[in-house]
Design a protein around this motif. Sequence first.
Motif, short mmCIF file in Angstrom:
data_model
loop_
_atom_site.label_atom_id
_atom_site.label_comp_id
_atom_site.label_asym_id
_atom_site.label_seq_id
_atom_site.Cartn_x
_atom_site.Cartn_y
_atom_site.Cartn_z
N PRO A 235 41.07 47.90 48.57
CA PRO A 235 40.68 49.32 48.47
C PRO A 235 39.41 49.61 49.27
O PRO A 235 38.51 48.78 49.33
CB PRO A 235 40.46 49.53 46.97
CG PRO A 235 41.17 48.41 46.30
CD PRO A 235 41.15 47.27 47.24
N THR B 99 37.45 55.16 45.90
CA THR B 99 38.73 55.16 45.18
C THR B 99 38.54 54.84 43.69
O THR B 99 39.52 54.77 42.96
CB THR B 99 39.69 54.12 45.80
OG1 THR B 99 39.09 52.82 45.69
CG2 THR B 99 39.94 54.45 47.26
N PHE B 100 37.26 54.64 43.29
CA PHE B 100 36.99 54.26 41.90
C PHE B 100 36.57 55.46 41.06
O PHE B 100 36.12 55.30 39.94
CB PHE B 100 35.88 53.20 41.86
CG PHE B 100 36.24 51.93 42.58
CD1 PHE B 100 36.89 50.90 41.92
CD2 PHE B 100 35.95 51.78 43.93
CE1 PHE B 100 37.23 49.74 42.59
CE2 PHE B 100 36.29 50.62 44.61
CZ PHE B 100 36.93 49.59 43.93
N GLN C 37 43.52 50.06 40.96
CA GLN C 37 43.26 49.98 42.38
C GLN C 37 44.44 49.35 43.11
O GLN C 37 45.04 48.40 42.62
CB GLN C 37 41.99 49.17 42.65
CG GLN C 37 40.74 49.77 42.04
CD GLN C 37 40.44 51.14 42.60
OE1 GLN C 37 40.32 51.32 43.81
NE2 GLN C 37 40.32 52.13 41.72
#
Length: 553
Positions: free
Chosen positions: A71, A75-76, A117
């Motif tokens: 990732p 994206t967290f 993820q």
Amino acid sequence: MENNRFKIISFCKDMAFRASIFLLLLQCGMGFSQTTPSVSSEIDTTSIKIGEQIRFKIKVDADSTAQIVFPEGQTFSPMEMVEAISTDTVRKLDRITLQKIYALTQFDSGTYTIPRQQVVINGQNFFTDSFKISVATVPVDTLAQKMYDIKPFLEVEKSNYDLWKKALWILLGLVILGALAYWFLIRKKPLSEEEKVALLPPYDRALLELKRLENSKYIIQDEYKQYYSELTDIVRSYLEEDVHVSALESTTDQLIEKLELLKDAGELKLDDDTIEQFKKVLQTADLVKFAKSKPETSVAEQDRRVIEQIVIKTKEALPEPDEEDLLQDEEYLEELSRKKQKKKWLMAGAITVGVVFLSTLVAVAYYGWKPVKDTVMGHPTKELLEGDWLNSTYGYPPISLETPSVLIRQDINLPPEVKASVKEAQAFAFSDPDALFSIGVSSTTFSSQETEPDFQNSVEQVLKSFEAKGAKNITTKQEEFRTISGTLGVKVYGSGKFTLPQSNEEVNGSYAIIIFGGKGFQQQIILNWLEDDGYAENIVDRITHSIEVKTGA
């Protein structure tokens, strides 16, 4: 008996076949299990305080030839990625184990879920587990520690470094010009031999030139014409300067007649024999110059001696100058000195103008007319572009960008209908009325973390604010905008007629609105500048290429 034996053998063969099939399937299963990738994840803690970091670890076990993509970017969310630590790799035979660690944080208290993820292995998607994180506030002892109001902004005086630098360059240029003017115009240069002779009194100069003629090689080389030409020029120049008679332009007879008139008037005390000798030398010179006559060497030398005696006797025959003559000579010398000084200053001015003009031509040829004109005359956006830039972060969620000046926090008065849906709004701006250039940055967090930003409505509100300030004929274009790190946003841009802040004058202007956002937040940058201003367009390009946003809310 034989029949039973046959059945037993058949049974054993059947069992052996089945066993071989089982072993083959087992081997295939073992081989398949060895080539199937595996993805696992873990975190070092499930509870942190505001601003502390979590270590999120992703571990991948796969074939050594596998193509693996971890990732990237934010994206967290809702957790904010602070850092992606470089991948750790371990190889064992034909297998490879990759381990990547991400540092995550959050600046708001609450319970958050790190989403699953995605890891791509050979084009196939694999997902990690999701984790719940509890973010606790930092306790503040308000009893032991007294609370104070936020201190106001302090005005910081702009550094005069650039001004001093320009002044030093100008001073250096003036020093160089002064040194050149002194060296070529003012200083007393060593005189050449010709200049030294020219400064001598007419009498001394005539005797010196006659002495040089005596030592010349004209007679030896049979150059009598050149010899007699110089001989007569010497005596004629002396008579013109000291006796004040037009000797250079007169014929022999005319010159002799003028000398006799001066003798008769008592202004020149020469005897008849001296004038007669002078007449003979002039006649001989005329024959040499015009009739190609060639006298004896002794005659030529004797003529030179005669002319030398004529110069001496003429000097003695001149009356002593009276006080009026001396005064006139002094005034003449002063006037001559003033003319020389004026000539020097005119030459210095001409050299200075020439140097400036030549430098301007070279600069225009190299840089172009407009940059040179703007450098000399000054241009507000050019000064912004070439000044000291700042790279700062504004608001939360933070917006980082490079600007020619610091952005000042703005007071925001939210309408009552908006306050209910907005948790916090922060705005920062910079405006230069002289440059007709402005920058605005704002970050907004919504009361609900599930609220999606409305980009279209935001753009409409900005355009309405333009129109409220007198803007007309606004055109709009829209495209995707991506930061250096890959964060995707929307860019709306165009042009229109804008009204100047301090007058009703309308000018052609351009604008750009860049918006980012996600669940629970929105970030916005607004740029406004004068159309066809190349410096402003360079400023906008530099700002937009430096934009970086963190999309954690």
